[in-house]
Design a protein around this motif. Structure first.
Motif, short mmCIF file in Angstrom:
data_model
loop_
_atom_site.label_atom_id
_atom_site.label_comp_id
_atom_site.label_asym_id
_atom_site.label_seq_id
_atom_site.Cartn_x
_atom_site.Cartn_y
_atom_site.Cartn_z
N TYR B 35 0.33 -1.37 -0.19
CA TYR B 35 0.19 -0.46 -0.34
C TYR B 35 1.03 1.29 -0.03
O TYR B 35 2.08 0.92 0.67
N PRO B 43 -4.52 4.12 3.58
CA PRO B 43 -2.83 3.81 2.15
C PRO B 43 -4.56 3.27 0.73
O PRO B 43 -5.60 3.20 0.87
N PHE B 45 -4.01 0.86 -1.54
CA PHE B 45 -4.20 -0.23 -2.29
C PHE B 45 -3.42 -0.65 -3.44
O PHE B 45 -3.29 -0.08 -4.57
N LEU B 90 3.74 0.78 2.57
CA LEU B 90 3.83 -0.53 3.57
C LEU B 90 3.02 -1.68 3.16
O LEU B 90 2.23 -1.80 2.00
#
Lengths: 108, 111
Positions: B35, B43, B45, B90
């Motif tokens: 992310y 966040p 994707f 992330l």
């Protein structure tokens, strides 16, 4: 397309002042609704997963509930250490779709 | 138990360069997702891999690519960096395709 809207964007609370955060969602096939806590500069920390309307989960001062169109995160008697951004996300197939988050500041 | 580990934690790159970010999932987890989180937003994707196969791709340009290795660790590659690629990246791992646990992220700054 999946959509997640969180409100309010920011929330300032006095220590002990209970409140609720809202997460409204539109998703074609809900596989789960997730709540995360995120501290500045850190990755999201998993809090809860809710799978069906009417479900409730609790952890310390936090309680999450789910309806067919929204979820609430209730913070009871918050403490300064509850200050963080709270993120809501829905899972549809292979991905999580996040809302913009609610920044919570709890003052002593 | 070790959680999701990401490396490096911070890095600074120049526009046009290439970057590789790495992620090790929680032991036993076979799914890894990536992310991008821009400051002040949730966040977004980028990719999901499960059992070394791509299962999902978000709305990101072809400059973004990823892969998952036999030990389930993963790399995210970004080519021809733009200033707008500056973000917290992330990595999340999950057992199967459900509850995702996130690492601490890699803070990428493009100058």
């Amino acid at each position: 397309e999946d959509q997640v809207t969180q409100s309010p964007e920011a929330l300032r609370l006095q220590e002990g002042e209970s409140s609720s955060l809202n997460c409204s969602y539109t998703v074609s096939g809900l596989r789960g609704l997730f709540w995360y806590r995120q501290d500045p500069g850190k990755g999201p920390e998993f809090l809860f997963t809710l799978y069906s309307a009417g479900e409730e989960k609790e952890k310390e001062r936090l309680k999450a509930t789910l309806t067919k169109k929204e979820s609430f995160l209730h913070i009871t008697a918050p403490k300064p250490e509850d200050s963080a951004t709270y993120l809501c996300a829905v899972q549809d197939e292979d991905k999580l779709t996040f809302g913009g988050g609610t920044r919570v500041l709890v003052k002593p | 138990d070790a959680g999701v580990t990401q490396s490096p934690t911070h890095l600074i790159k120049t526009r046009g360069q290439h970057v590789t970010l790495r992620c090790s999932p929680i032991s036993g987890h076979k799914s890894v997702s990536w992310y991008q989180q821009v400051l002040g937003q949730g966040p977004q994707f980028i990719f999901q891999y499960y059992e070394k196969e791509e299962r999902g791709r978000g709305n990101f340009p072809d400059r973004f690519s990823a892969r998952q290795f036999p030990n389930y660790s993963s790399e995210l590659n970004v080519n021809a960096l733009l200033l707008g690629d500056s973000a917290l990246y992330l990595c999340a791992s999950s057992l199967g395709l459900l509850e995702a646990f996130f690492g601490q992220g890699t803070r990428l700054t493009v100058v």
